[in-house]
Design an enzyme around this catalytic site. Sequence first.
Site, PDB file in Angstrom:
ATOM      1  N   TYR A 119     -12.551  -1.346  -3.606  1.00 38.56           N
ATOM      2  CA  TYR A 119     -13.159  -1.494  -2.657  1.00 38.56           C
ATOM      3  C   TYR A 119     -14.809  -1.127  -2.459  1.00 38.56           C
ATOM      4  CZ  TYR A 119      -8.578  -1.999   0.143  1.00 38.56           C
ATOM      5  OH  TYR A 119      -7.158  -2.038   0.322  1.00 38.56           O
ATOM      6  N   ASN A 162      -1.989   0.166   6.465  1.00 38.34           N
ATOM      7  CA  ASN A 162      -1.259  -1.026   7.029  1.00 38.34           C
ATOM      8  C   ASN A 162      -0.176  -1.395   6.518  1.00 38.34           C
ATOM      9  OD1 ASN A 162      -3.244  -2.069   5.886  1.00 38.34           O
ATOM     10  ND2 ASN A 162      -4.647  -3.082   7.186  1.00 38.34           N
ATOM     11  N   GLU A 219     -10.175 -10.052  -7.554  1.00 40.91           N
ATOM     12  CA  GLU A 219      -9.132  -8.710  -7.318  1.00 40.91           C
ATOM     13  C   GLU A 219      -7.687  -8.981  -8.648  1.00 40.91           C
ATOM     14  OE1 GLU A 219     -10.331  -7.853  -2.817  1.00 40.91           O
ATOM     15  OE2 GLU A 219      -8.036  -9.311  -3.509  1.00 40.91           O
ATOM     16  N   HIS A 237      -2.085  -5.200   1.407  1.00 36.00           N
ATOM     17  CA  HIS A 237      -3.723  -6.158   1.065  1.00 36.00           C
ATOM     18  C   HIS A 237      -3.813  -7.083   1.412  1.00 36.00           C
ATOM     19  CE1 HIS A 237      -7.430  -6.425  -0.250  1.00 36.00           C
ATOM     20  NE2 HIS A 237      -6.468  -7.288  -1.555  1.00 36.00           N
ATOM     21  N   LYS A 257       0.360  -1.492  -0.165  1.00 35.68           N
ATOM     22  CA  LYS A 257       0.293  -0.125   0.187  1.00 35.68           C
ATOM     23  C   LYS A 257       0.949   1.111  -0.208  1.00 35.68           C
ATOM     24  CE  LYS A 257      -4.051  -1.957   2.674  1.00 35.68           C
ATOM     25  NZ  LYS A 257      -4.865  -1.248   3.267  1.00 35.68           N
TER      26      LYS A 257
HETATM   27  P1  IDP Z   1      -8.482  -6.365   5.482  1.00 38.38           P
HETATM   28  O1  IDP Z   1      -7.477  -5.008   4.631  1.00 38.38           O
HETATM   29  O2  IDP Z   1      -7.728  -7.206   6.517  1.00 38.38           O
HETATM   30  O3  IDP Z   1      -8.992  -7.384   4.620  1.00 38.38           O
HETATM   31  P2  IDP Z   1     -10.813  -4.986   5.955  1.00 38.38           P
HETATM   32  O4  IDP Z   1     -11.736  -5.379   7.116  1.00 38.38           O
HETATM   33  O5  IDP Z   1     -11.405  -6.186   4.340  1.00 38.38           O
HETATM   34  O6  IDP Z   1      -9.198  -5.776   6.114  1.00 38.38           O
HETATM   35  O7  IDP Z   1     -10.640  -3.459   5.990  1.00 38.38           O
HETATM   36  C1  IDP Z   1      -9.940  -2.838   4.947  1.00 38.38           C
HETATM   37  C2  IDP Z   1      -8.895  -2.159   4.606  1.00 38.38           C
HETATM   38  O8  IDP Z   1      -9.750  -0.529   5.211  1.00 38.38           O
HETATM   39  C3  IDP Z   1      -7.827  -2.314   5.551  1.00 38.38           C
HETATM   40  O9  IDP Z   1      -7.061  -2.877   5.228  1.00 38.38           O
HETATM   41  C4  IDP Z   1      -7.424  -1.107   6.059  1.00 38.38           C
HETATM   42  O10 IDP Z   1      -6.861   0.018   5.329  1.00 38.38           O
HETATM   43  C5  IDP Z   1      -9.216  -0.094   5.729  1.00 38.38           C
HETATM   44  N1  IDP Z   1      -9.819  -0.371   7.711  1.00 38.38           N
HETATM   45  C6  IDP Z   1     -10.251  -1.307   7.772  1.00 38.38           C
HETATM   46  N2  IDP Z   1     -10.450  -1.084   9.451  1.00 38.38           N
HETATM   47  C7  IDP Z   1     -10.537  -0.056   9.416  1.00 38.38           C
HETATM   48  C8  IDP Z   1     -11.757   1.127  10.284  1.00 38.38           C
HETATM   49  O11 IDP Z   1     -11.635   0.529  10.966  1.00 38.38           O
HETATM   50  N3  IDP Z   1     -10.461   2.616  10.136  1.00 38.38           N
HETATM   51  C9  IDP Z   1      -9.887   2.695   9.156  1.00 38.38           C
HETATM   52  N4  IDP Z   1      -9.792   2.267   7.917  1.00 38.38           N
HETATM   53  C10 IDP Z   1      -9.565   0.545   8.260  1.00 38.38           C
HETATM   54 MG    MG Z   2     -11.122  -7.263   3.583  1.00 37.90          MG
END
Ligand code: IDP
Ligand code: MG
Length: 141
Positions: free
Chosen positions: A50, A113, A127, A116, A10
């Site tokens: 997304y 984070n 994807e 992905h 990312k």
């Molecule tokens: P994942 O990437 O571990 O699958 P997902 O729940 O699919 O997690 O969420 C997609 C992305 O959205 C996350 O990787 C992160 O960048 C962002 N995200 C998830 N939860 C939060 C939140 O509570 N606040 C802000 N961004 C979030």
């Molecule tokens: Mg996800």
Amino acid sequence: MNNRTFAIIKPDAVKNGNTGKIYDRILKADFKILCAKLLRMTVGQAEGFYAIHKERPFFNELTEFMSSGACMVLALEKDDAVNEWRKTIGATNPDDADLGTIRKDFATNVQENAVHGSDSNENAEKEIGFFFSQSELIANK
Ligand code: IDP
Ligand code: MG
């Protein structure tokens, strides 16, 4: 069992100079890289990618972040690739991620984070198809 998954290094990780280190983790975890490219998503592409999260409160900041700079998209191959890659990256929130996972070592916070990973075989194929053409994947076979 599917043997392909989709990954993104990312924009936070690219900006922080961690692209090479994360690429190395991918190889050390025995994934084959079918194709990788550096690109910057438009807001529209990030919204499309997304789309499953469009009702979530963080959707706008997430798509803004994902289009804020260059990222590296990758198609990865390994037995049980989706689960193996999720194990390698760790929990969404780095505070909850296990020691030695990519998010534990490189993520800034729950949004920025570092990486992905697809959450299912079905989404992995969607994807991969969102960013790669069939000929790009065949080229590296
Ligand atoms: P994942 O990437 O571990 O699958 P997902 O729940 O699919 O997690 O969420 C997609 C992305 O959205 C996350 O990787 C992160 O960048 C962002 N995200 C998830 N939860 C939060 C939140 O509570 N606040 C802000 N961004 C979030
Ligand atoms: Mg996800």
